[in-house]
Motif scaffolding. Sequence first.
Motif, PDB file in Angstrom:
ATOM      1  N   TYR A 168       7.176 -27.889 -18.326  1.00 57.82           N
ATOM      2  CA  TYR A 168       5.746 -27.993 -18.625  1.00 57.82           C
ATOM      3  C   TYR A 168       5.104 -29.218 -17.985  1.00 57.82           C
ATOM      4  CZ  TYR A 168       6.374 -31.918 -21.715  1.00 57.82           C
ATOM      5  OH  TYR A 168       6.667 -33.175 -22.198  1.00 57.82           O
ATOM      6  N   GLN A 169       5.877 -30.296 -17.850  1.00 58.11           N
ATOM      7  CA  GLN A 169       5.342 -31.554 -17.347  1.00 58.11           C
ATOM      8  C   GLN A 169       4.912 -31.475 -15.888  1.00 58.11           C
ATOM      9  OE1 GLN A 169       8.429 -30.940 -18.350  1.00 58.11           O
ATOM     10  NE2 GLN A 169       9.960 -31.823 -16.985  1.00 58.11           N
ATOM     11  N   LEU A 170       5.257 -30.377 -15.213  1.00 62.82           N
ATOM     12  CA  LEU A 170       4.932 -30.217 -13.792  1.00 62.82           C
ATOM     13  C   LEU A 170       3.885 -29.143 -13.534  1.00 62.82           C
ATOM     14  CD1 LEU A 170       8.546 -30.467 -12.316  1.00 62.82           C
ATOM     15  CD2 LEU A 170       6.794 -32.257 -12.381  1.00 62.82           C
ATOM     16  N   LEU A 171       3.386 -28.501 -14.572  1.00 65.54           N
ATOM     17  CA  LEU A 171       2.462 -27.380 -14.368  1.00 65.54           C
ATOM     18  C   LEU A 171       1.160 -27.810 -13.702  1.00 65.54           C
ATOM     19  CD1 LEU A 171       3.088 -25.450 -17.704  1.00 65.54           C
ATOM     20  CD2 LEU A 171       3.594 -24.624 -15.388  1.00 65.54           C
ATOM     21  N   SER A 172       0.636 -28.972 -14.050  1.00 68.33           N
ATOM     22  CA  SER A 172      -0.578 -29.460 -13.370  1.00 68.33           C
ATOM     23  C   SER A 172      -0.247 -30.163 -12.062  1.00 68.33           C
ATOM     24  CB  SER A 172      -1.346 -30.416 -14.287  1.00 68.33           C
ATOM     25  OG  SER A 172      -1.953 -29.725 -15.353  1.00 68.33           O
ATOM     26  N   ALA A 173       0.946 -30.711 -11.962  1.00 61.46           N
ATOM     27  CA  ALA A 173       1.335 -31.472 -10.765  1.00 61.46           C
ATOM     28  C   ALA A 173       1.536 -30.586  -9.549  1.00 61.46           C
ATOM     29  CB  ALA A 173       2.619 -32.252 -11.051  1.00 61.46           C
ATOM     30  N   ARG A 214       5.888 -28.073 -27.710  1.00 58.76           N
ATOM     31  CA  ARG A 214       6.445 -29.281 -28.225  1.00 58.76           C
ATOM     32  C   ARG A 214       6.478 -30.346 -27.187  1.00 58.76           C
ATOM     33  NH1 ARG A 214      11.203 -30.963 -31.758  1.00 58.76           N
ATOM     34  NH2 ARG A 214      10.794 -33.165 -31.647  1.00 58.76           N
ATOM     35  N   LYS A 215       6.910 -31.455 -27.562  1.00 56.06           N
ATOM     36  CA  LYS A 215       6.842 -32.602 -26.711  1.00 56.06           C
ATOM     37  C   LYS A 215       7.326 -32.288 -25.335  1.00 56.06           C
ATOM     38  CE  LYS A 215       8.227 -35.002 -30.732  1.00 56.06           C
ATOM     39  NZ  LYS A 215       9.065 -35.990 -31.277  1.00 56.06           N
ATOM     40  N   GLY A 216       7.787 -33.278 -24.683  1.00 59.18           N
ATOM     41  CA  GLY A 216       8.208 -33.108 -23.336  1.00 59.18           C
ATOM     42  C   GLY A 216       9.512 -32.414 -23.253  1.00 59.18           C
ATOM     43  N   GLY A 217      10.283 -32.678 -22.217  1.00 58.27           N
ATOM     44  CA  GLY A 217      11.553 -32.061 -22.083  1.00 58.27           C
ATOM     45  C   GLY A 217      12.529 -33.166 -21.928  1.00 58.27           C
ATOM     46  N   ARG A 218      13.235 -33.496 -22.970  1.00 54.76           N
ATOM     47  CA  ARG A 218      14.113 -34.642 -22.879  1.00 54.76           C
ATOM     48  C   ARG A 218      15.115 -34.391 -21.796  1.00 54.76           C
ATOM     49  NH1 ARG A 218      13.981 -38.048 -27.936  1.00 54.76           N
ATOM     50  NH2 ARG A 218      12.409 -37.033 -29.158  1.00 54.76           N
ATOM     51  N   GLY A 219      15.191 -35.270 -20.840  1.00 61.19           N
ATOM     52  CA  GLY A 219      16.046 -35.066 -19.708  1.00 61.19           C
ATOM     53  C   GLY A 219      17.201 -36.005 -19.715  1.00 61.19           C
ATOM     54  N   VAL A 255       7.031 -38.537 -12.118  1.00 64.49           N
ATOM     55  CA  VAL A 255       6.683 -38.101 -13.469  1.00 64.49           C
ATOM     56  C   VAL A 255       7.932 -38.278 -14.306  1.00 64.49           C
ATOM     57  CG1 VAL A 255       6.129 -36.104 -14.925  1.00 64.49           C
ATOM     58  CG2 VAL A 255       4.894 -36.460 -12.780  1.00 64.49           C
ATOM     59  N   SER A 256       7.783 -38.731 -15.537  1.00 65.15           N
ATOM     60  CA  SER A 256       8.932 -38.841 -16.432  1.00 65.15           C
ATOM     61  C   SER A 256       8.459 -38.684 -17.864  1.00 65.15           C
ATOM     62  CB  SER A 256       9.648 -40.185 -16.265  1.00 65.15           C
ATOM     63  OG  SER A 256      10.841 -40.219 -17.033  1.00 65.15           O
ATOM     64  N   ALA A 257       9.077 -37.750 -18.589  1.00 67.33           N
ATOM     65  CA  ALA A 257       8.664 -37.473 -19.972  1.00 67.33           C
ATOM     66  C   ALA A 257       9.844 -37.632 -20.921  1.00 67.33           C
ATOM     67  CB  ALA A 257       8.079 -36.058 -20.075  1.00 67.33           C
ATOM     68  N   LEU A 281      -2.025 -34.854 -18.789  1.00 67.66           N
ATOM     69  CA  LEU A 281      -1.551 -34.579 -17.428  1.00 67.66           C
ATOM     70  C   LEU A 281      -2.632 -33.907 -16.594  1.00 67.66           C
ATOM     71  CD1 LEU A 281       2.010 -33.352 -18.447  1.00 67.66           C
ATOM     72  CD2 LEU A 281       1.534 -35.349 -17.018  1.00 67.66           C
ATOM     73  N   ALA A 282      -3.273 -32.873 -17.145  1.00 67.64           N
ATOM     74  CA  ALA A 282      -4.286 -32.132 -16.387  1.00 67.64           C
ATOM     75  C   ALA A 282      -5.456 -33.027 -16.003  1.00 67.64           C
ATOM     76  CB  ALA A 282      -4.769 -30.932 -17.202  1.00 67.64           C
ATOM     77  N   GLN A 283      -5.922 -33.858 -16.933  1.00 69.77           N
ATOM     78  CA  GLN A 283      -7.054 -34.728 -16.644  1.00 69.77           C
ATOM     79  C   GLN A 283      -6.720 -35.768 -15.583  1.00 69.77           C
ATOM     80  OE1 GLN A 283      -8.062 -36.249 -20.517  1.00 69.77           O
ATOM     81  NE2 GLN A 283      -9.243 -34.435 -21.096  1.00 69.77           N
ATOM     82  N   THR A 284      -5.501 -36.264 -15.597  1.00 69.87           N
ATOM     83  CA  THR A 284      -5.108 -37.264 -14.598  1.00 69.87           C
ATOM     84  C   THR A 284      -5.028 -36.646 -13.210  1.00 69.87           C
ATOM     85  OG1 THR A 284      -3.871 -38.489 -16.274  1.00 69.87           O
ATOM     86  CG2 THR A 284      -3.355 -38.956 -13.972  1.00 69.87           C
TER      87      THR A 284
END
Length: 356
Positions: free
Chosen positions: A159-164, A67-72, A253-255, A135-138
């Motif tokens: 998840y938003q940090l897996l490629s970072a 699902r989408k990002g992780g609302r923080g 990064v911010s999701a 994210l991965a492509q960037t």
Amino acid sequence: MVEQGRGRMLPPIPPPCVCCWDIKGDGWHREDAARGPRQLIAQPPPPHRRGQGWRAGVAPQIKASGRKGGRGSSMSGTDRSQAAGAVPDSDPGLAAVSSAYQRFEPRAYLRNNYAPPRGDLSCPDGVGPWKLRCLAQTFATGKVSGRTLIDIGSGPTIYQLLSACAHFEDITMTDFLEVNRQELRLWLREEPGAFDWSVYSQHVCLIEGKGESWQEKECQLRARVKRILPIDVHRPQPLGAGGLAPLPADALVSAFCLEAVSPDLASFQRALDHITTLLRPGGHLLLIGALEESWYLAGEARLAVVPVREEEVREALVRSGYEVRDLRTYTMPAHLQTGVDDVKGIFFTWAQKVGV
């Protein structure tokens, strides 16, 4: 709906010293109060406030889908004396946001956004694969790299940090809500009941094509997250003045954060201005958010969102001193409109802070 990085907020409880969870240590890292602000990590709320399924401080295991990002959580509406020039706590819009987020339930949020149908990563046209691919492509360009990265309003997601994590050796995760920071600690420390992100990790390894196992990917991310800190994007110094994170960062990064904690476009712009102060000139910002969304659900909480359009996101970035390198949008298909929000689409943008 959109991935999440949305801001949460609980009134801070000012303890006598500055505290942050040290991922590499065995407890709280403390510094003299004179070196930091009074807004600190909130004490954990009672078990019944930690979201559905929480018991004795341990969350039940849930398989993650896409699902989408992780609302923080990234804003508060209390203790106006903590930061000169901060938006007054009497601001009715921010006060309403703060009040609503006190009922935020991380596990309900994860179920709504990271379980099927939105969490189904097997469909290449799904929202989860789209976000991970952006994210991965960037990061694959090799242009977004450095030593330090800060994730703004992490929420309960990683998840938003897996490629970072392959490109930065020092990563800071942040959120205003203690319940979200606790959720992150469970996963980072591999504790019982931690949310299972392995489906996401496997998918990232597949699209990156480096021959890396998902276990290696998760091990690398755990090793490179050095700290979890409280944050308030509506204050001129979002992380306070205690120096607990190395600044300025090489990347942010911010999701699904800024639009989720801003009652109007002016607040959204100010929050973007504030987090930009954490980034070095020439540094990069990867921003994911909801398009034309006005509300979403997280358990008993119904959270208001400021609806933003693609052109408004672009204009806000330029006003905050960025050059927009890439801006993509995703339209939420009918079968993923599940009644947990009214999101119309998602945006992903890669922007670079102007200056040398």
